[in-house]
Design an enzyme around this catalytic site. Structure first.
Site, PDB file in Angstrom:
ATOM      1  N   HIS A 166     -77.812  44.459  17.511  1.00 43.09           N
ATOM      2  CA  HIS A 166     -78.756  45.216  16.680  1.00 43.09           C
ATOM      3  C   HIS A 166     -78.714  46.719  16.961  1.00 43.09           C
ATOM      4  O   HIS A 166     -79.152  47.519  16.131  1.00 43.09           O
ATOM      5  CB  HIS A 166     -80.175  44.690  16.904  1.00 43.09           C
ATOM      6  CG  HIS A 166     -81.096  44.883  15.735  1.00 43.09           C
ATOM      7  ND1 HIS A 166     -81.014  45.972  14.880  1.00 43.09           N
ATOM      8  CD2 HIS A 166     -82.138  44.141  15.272  1.00 43.09           C
ATOM      9  CE1 HIS A 166     -81.954  45.891  13.961  1.00 43.09           C
ATOM     10  NE2 HIS A 166     -82.645  44.785  14.171  1.00 43.09           N
ATOM     11  N   ASP A 414     -71.424  37.835  -1.725  1.00 43.00           N
ATOM     12  CA  ASP A 414     -70.657  36.860  -2.506  1.00 43.00           C
ATOM     13  C   ASP A 414     -69.176  36.951  -2.144  1.00 43.00           C
ATOM     14  O   ASP A 414     -68.505  37.927  -2.462  1.00 43.00           O
ATOM     15  CB  ASP A 414     -70.860  37.137  -3.998  1.00 43.00           C
ATOM     16  CG  ASP A 414     -70.074  36.188  -4.898  1.00 43.00           C
ATOM     17  OD1 ASP A 414     -69.423  35.273  -4.370  1.00 43.00           O
ATOM     18  OD2 ASP A 414     -70.115  36.381  -6.121  1.00 43.00           O
TER      19      ASP A 414
END
Length: 473
Positions: A166, A414
């Site tokens: 992170h 996608d």
């Protein structure tokens, strides 16, 4: 028909963990992280899961091969992510852009994706199976900054597990990187949004930071003295388990084996009716329009505080990361390709007694006041505070962190199989929660999923309070 119990589910690794390196040579250099990036509260590896259904037009194509190829190409542009972190003076994190690569694993599941049913959401009971924890890879320095696992299901669908350091990226940043992987995997020559480093913009004055203009009380442990109450779960936790220290550990956050018998993990869906019920309560107080974030955050803060039963005089907080990319500040202008942490922690505080006894609009007003604090001077004050105080972590006790990742567009990643049917944090952490999009279907388009982790008794009370607050006519 929804699954009531997790099915018998096993995952077999089909390849040993390997390092995927940039497809072509990349610059060898060292880049300091920003002073937002390297604060202690972000020094952990964040897990996430994406689930994709089979698509007829992709039959015969291996998602692991497609993603691996796109990954190698994307690392050419995002080459710092293929490096390793080192720590300099005053705990300053610096990325050594050495091109060593990111971890990649492939696996196969013994069932079809649809057999998981309603367990395709956060918290997912299969996180460890869908995101193999490569031994020795969990450290912040000297370890790969990304771990990616592609798990193929018998139906042709697959799960993508992504664990990211992170300190290198926030939610927007990982979305930007994965979008680049998609585009390059499908034939693109470059990402549609080119990455930008720019971390010096969120770095305190190099010579000597100024005295912070604000007291950022959310950083540092809560004072539990003189706060005893017989049924105060957190007070007992601080005495018996040093709960503040345990709950702040990244591995406890996401793999809480140490206190697994004590904690329950669950999730709650705020659909249109539940959100309208909260709006009606605010309207009954003549409060005016409220955002969905304000309503849900206020509800969670209040219900969780009631559930934990703290001393009425104890100070309780709600903290929320606020993305400052889209705000216009003097001297702060973010390029769309900035993939570092551009989040400022804002916090509202009051006593447990006032929060629990007053209507939800009291909590909403406090949250709104905290949101309005953001300015260029406030951001600079945060940077100075973090550096002067040794990059401290936020308090876990008497605090609930609410991070809204529902609007980032994680589900729009996608690879050729269409949008993910679920994309999110995949787990529930004590002291923190995420506002996410539920598993996609026609009835959840306007809904928000909230994973929660609480001690057993507290969870029972929390469920009761949530039901009372979101009851609709």
């Amino acid at each position: 028909m929804a699954c009531l119990f997790p099915p018998r589910f096993s995952v077999r690794l089909t390849t040993k963990p390997e390092l995927v390196t940039p497809k072509t040579p990349t610059p060898r250099e060292k880049k300091p992280l920003s002073d937002i990036d390297d604060q202690a509260s972000l020094r952990y590896h964040m897990p996430g899961l994406w689930f994709y259904e089979n698509k007829e037009s992709m039959v015969g194509k291996d998602p692991a091969k497609v993603i691996k190829e796109g990954l190698a190409k994307a690392l050419v542009f995002f080459y710092p992510l293929a490096g390793r972190l080192t720590e300099g003076p005053n705990k300053k994190l610096i990325v050594d852009c050495n091109g060593e690569g990111v971890l990649f694993v492939t696996a196969e599941a013994n069932i079809a994706l649809h057999n998981l049913g309603d367990f395709i959401h956060s918290p997912c009971p299969y996180l460890k199976k869908l995101q193999y924890n490569v031994p020795g890879s969990h450290r912040i320095t000297g370890c790969p900054l990304l771990l990616i696992q592609v798990t193929r299901f018998s139906c042709g669908g697959f799960a993508l597990g992504v664990r990211f350091n992170h300190t290198m990226v926030d939610g927007y940043g990982i979305q930007l990187f994965l979008k680049a992987v998609c585009e390059l995997a499908q034939g693109g020559s470059a990402p549609s949004v080119l990455p930008v480093w720019g971390r010096e913009m969120l770095t305190a004055a190099a010579a000597e930071p100024n005295t912070p203009t604000t007291n950022h009380a959310v950083y540092g442990a809560s004072d539990m003295r003189n706060n005893f109450k017989r049924l105060d779960i957190e007070w007992w936790g601080s005495i018996l388990f040093n709960f503040e220290k345990l709950a702040a550990k990244p591995l406890f956050f996401f793999f809480p084996n140490i206190l697994k018998p004590i904690l329950l993990r669950s999730s709650f869906v705020f659909g249109p009716k539940e959100i309208q019920a909260l709006k009606d309560q605010a309207a009954a107080q003549d409060f005016g329009p409220c955002t969905t974030f304000e309503l849900i955050s206020a509800c969670l803060w209040k219900c969780r505080t009631i559930a934990l039963q703290p001393n009425p005089n104890a100070t309780v907080r709600v903290t929320f990361p606020t993305d400052i990319r889209r705000r216009s500040f003097a001297g702060l202008k973010f390029d769309p390709g900035y993939y570092g942490n551009a989040i400022i922690m804002l916090s509202a505080a009051t006593t447990a007694k006032l929060l629990c006894e007053r209507p939800i609009t009291y909590a909403i007003e406090l949250i709104r006041e905290a949101k309005n604090k953001v300015s260029a001077d406030y951001v600079k004050s945060v940077l100075d505070f973090l550096v002067i105080n040794g990059r401290p972590r936020m308090s876990v006790m008497r605090n609930i962190l609410v991070s809204d990742i529902s609007r980032i567009g994680l589900e729009k990643i996608d690879f050729g199989w269409g949008d993910a049917i679920y994309a999110g944090s995949a787990t529930a952490a004590y002291g923190a929660t995420f506002l996410e999009r539920p598993k996609s279907n026609s009835s959840t388009e306007r809904s928000v999923l909230v994973p929660i982790s609480l001690p057993h008794l507290s969870m029972l009370i929390f469920k009761r309070e949530i039901k009372k607050m979101t009851k609709f006519n």
